[in-house]
Motif scaffolding. Structure first.
Motif, PDB file in Angstrom:
ATOM      1  N   TYR A 117     -42.368 -20.421  17.096  1.00 44.31           N
ATOM      2  CA  TYR A 117     -42.306 -19.780  15.790  1.00 44.31           C
ATOM      3  C   TYR A 117     -41.771 -18.357  15.870  1.00 44.31           C
ATOM      4  O   TYR A 117     -42.233 -17.454  15.173  1.00 44.31           O
ATOM      5  N   ASN A 120     -38.162 -17.495  11.381  1.00 47.24           N
ATOM      6  CA  ASN A 120     -38.673 -17.994  10.101  1.00 47.24           C
ATOM      7  C   ASN A 120     -38.023 -19.319   9.719  1.00 47.24           C
ATOM      8  O   ASN A 120     -38.668 -20.198   9.147  1.00 47.24           O
ATOM      9  N   THR A 187     -47.951 -23.484  24.939  1.00 51.56           N
ATOM     10  CA  THR A 187     -47.775 -23.679  23.495  1.00 51.56           C
ATOM     11  C   THR A 187     -48.536 -24.906  23.022  1.00 51.56           C
ATOM     12  O   THR A 187     -49.289 -24.856  22.038  1.00 51.56           O
ATOM     13  N   HIS A 239     -41.289 -26.046  15.617  1.00 49.25           N
ATOM     14  CA  HIS A 239     -42.037 -25.053  16.391  1.00 49.25           C
ATOM     15  C   HIS A 239     -41.170 -24.226  17.340  1.00 49.25           C
ATOM     16  O   HIS A 239     -41.566 -23.136  17.739  1.00 49.25           O
ATOM     17  N   LYS A 302     -47.242 -25.187   8.533  1.00 50.79           N
ATOM     18  CA  LYS A 302     -46.674 -24.305   9.555  1.00 50.79           C
ATOM     19  C   LYS A 302     -47.511 -23.046   9.741  1.00 50.79           C
ATOM     20  O   LYS A 302     -47.579 -22.501  10.850  1.00 50.79           O
ATOM     21  N   ALA A 303     -48.152 -22.595   8.688  1.00 47.76           N
ATOM     22  CA  ALA A 303     -48.995 -21.406   8.817  1.00 47.76           C
ATOM     23  C   ALA A 303     -50.116 -21.656   9.824  1.00 47.76           C
ATOM     24  O   ALA A 303     -50.454 -20.782  10.636  1.00 47.76           O
ATOM     25  N   ARG A 306     -48.546 -21.666  13.302  1.00 44.95           N
ATOM     26  CA  ARG A 306     -48.232 -20.294  13.709  1.00 44.95           C
ATOM     27  C   ARG A 306     -49.487 -19.545  14.165  1.00 44.95           C
ATOM     28  O   ARG A 306     -49.484 -18.835  15.166  1.00 44.95           O
ATOM     29  N   LYS A 307     -50.564 -19.732  13.412  1.00 44.82           N
ATOM     30  CA  LYS A 307     -51.810 -19.045  13.730  1.00 44.82           C
ATOM     31  C   LYS A 307     -52.343 -19.468  15.098  1.00 44.82           C
ATOM     32  O   LYS A 307     -52.909 -18.658  15.844  1.00 44.82           O
ATOM     33  N   GLU A 310     -50.890 -17.336  17.939  1.00 43.07           N
ATOM     34  CA  GLU A 310     -50.950 -15.885  17.852  1.00 43.07           C
ATOM     35  C   GLU A 310     -51.456 -15.296  19.168  1.00 43.07           C
ATOM     36  O   GLU A 310     -52.429 -15.792  19.745  1.00 43.07           O
ATOM     37  N   ARG A 327     -38.544  -9.510  16.328  1.00 41.70           N
ATOM     38  CA  ARG A 327     -39.488  -9.480  15.211  1.00 41.70           C
ATOM     39  C   ARG A 327     -39.161  -8.371  14.209  1.00 41.70           C
ATOM     40  O   ARG A 327     -39.631  -8.407  13.066  1.00 41.70           O
TER      41      ARG A 327
END
Length: 330
Positions: A117, A120, A187, A239, A302-303, A306-307, A310, A327
């Motif tokens: 990720y 975007n 991952t 991903h 996807k959120a 992504r989390k 982190e 970023r």
């Protein structure tokens, strides 16, 4: 003009030698501007990576007025991607087309290109590359002797499986094939799966035998490899977005005049723009083929994915500098 015998004229002879010397120097200068680059890909001739290399070769020859000619060999005729890069460094060939992250074997921070990720969407990925390309190419050229010229666009990596996956919780206990790298392993551990490293040629049989439950690849490779014969679902995780890259040996690059370097750079930009357009059109058509084949296609959260990753960068400090730069790009 004769040197021995009658009719010899010293002034004419000296003048003739001068002309001959000038012509020889001109020929040498012209010869010095001729460059033959040998390029190798590990893909079949009809694969987008091979097609983009052919396109790039044509544009290079046209834009340099034939001063650079590329001889392109497909289908791993000159070896696999790793072999080809090694051969560039030995100056046996000049051009190869590895995945971006494969260059981490010579420039460790290149692993950044498979960070999960990182982008975007596809357009963001392309903007990032366009922004960092010149600096990145100079850095890798200087530190590894390999200069990335063209990012050959590939689709985002998706998860094929035999079940619906919407969140990382749905992946708990799933045995998912991953390439044999630490970043891929970490991952998928974060995703909640049981990552299983396997060479790509073993994936189909492993899916059929139930040794693994799923695998991740761009839709085109999953479809063309027949994986949907043994996986019934496509989960649109997106991903990772790793392009391949056309690289030239730094020694070959530095042998070019600034004018030729500018022409090759233009050919690279034209190649990227052309194949970005092709990828978009082909991707939309291919996804419809997948649906028409009866594969269940599922959007994911996807959120949530992504989390789950982190802070992963803490385990890979060598990518930190490029991660911060990327970023910062909208």
């Amino acid at each position: 003009m004769k040197i021995n015998g009658t009719g010899f004229n010293r002034r004419e002879w000296i003048a003739g030698v001068g002309v001959a010397s000038l012509l020889s120097l001109t020929a040498l200068e012209a010869s010095a501007q001729q460059h033959t680059w040998i390029a190798g890909t590990a893909t079949p001739p009809n694969d987008p990576i091979a097609l983009s290399t052919d396109y790039f070769a044509e544009r290079v020859e046209a834009l340099t007025d034939g001063a650079i000619v590329m001889e392109v060999h497909h289908g791993a005729a000159l070896g696999g991607d790793r072999d080809l890069v090694e051969t560039i460094l030995q100056q046996g060939i000049q051009v190869a087309t590895p995945g971006q992250a494969l260059l981490s074997g010579w420039y460790k921070p290149a692993e950044i290109w498979i960070f999960p990720y990182l982008f975007n969407d596809v357009d963001h990925k392309d903007r990032v590359w366009d922004t960092v390309k010149a600096e990145y190419a100079d850095t890798v050229g200087r530190e590894a002797g390999l200069r990335p010229l063209v990012a050959v666009p590939r689709g985002p990596r998706m998860l094929s499986a035999n079940k619906v996956v919407k969140t990382p919780a749905d992946m708990e206990g799933m045995k998912v094939r991953v390439p044999e790298t630490q970043l891929w392993l970490k991952t998928f551990e974060r995703f909640g799966a049981s990552p299983t490293p396997l060479p790509f040629p073993e994936v189909y049989q492993a899916l059929r035998a139930g040794v693994i439950d799923g695998q991740d690849n761009p839709v085109s490779l999953t479809f063309n490899s027949g994986f949907f014969e043994v996986n019934t679902h496509l989960n649109l995780t997106e991903h990772m977005m790793q392009d391949n890259v056309i690289v030239v040996g730094e020694a070959a690059w530095q042998a070019l005049t600034p004018e030729l370097q500018a022409a090759v750079t233009q050919a690279a930009t034209e190649t990227e723009l052309e194949f970005r357009k092709r990828l978009k059109a082909d991707s939309e058509a291919l996804l419809q083929k997948v649906k028409d084949a009866g594969v269940v296609v599922t959007e994911v959260d996807k959120a949530a994915f992504r989390k789950s990753v982190e802070g992963l960068e803490a385990d890979f400090p060598h990518i930190q500098e490029w991660l911060e730069k990327i970023r910062a790009i909208d």
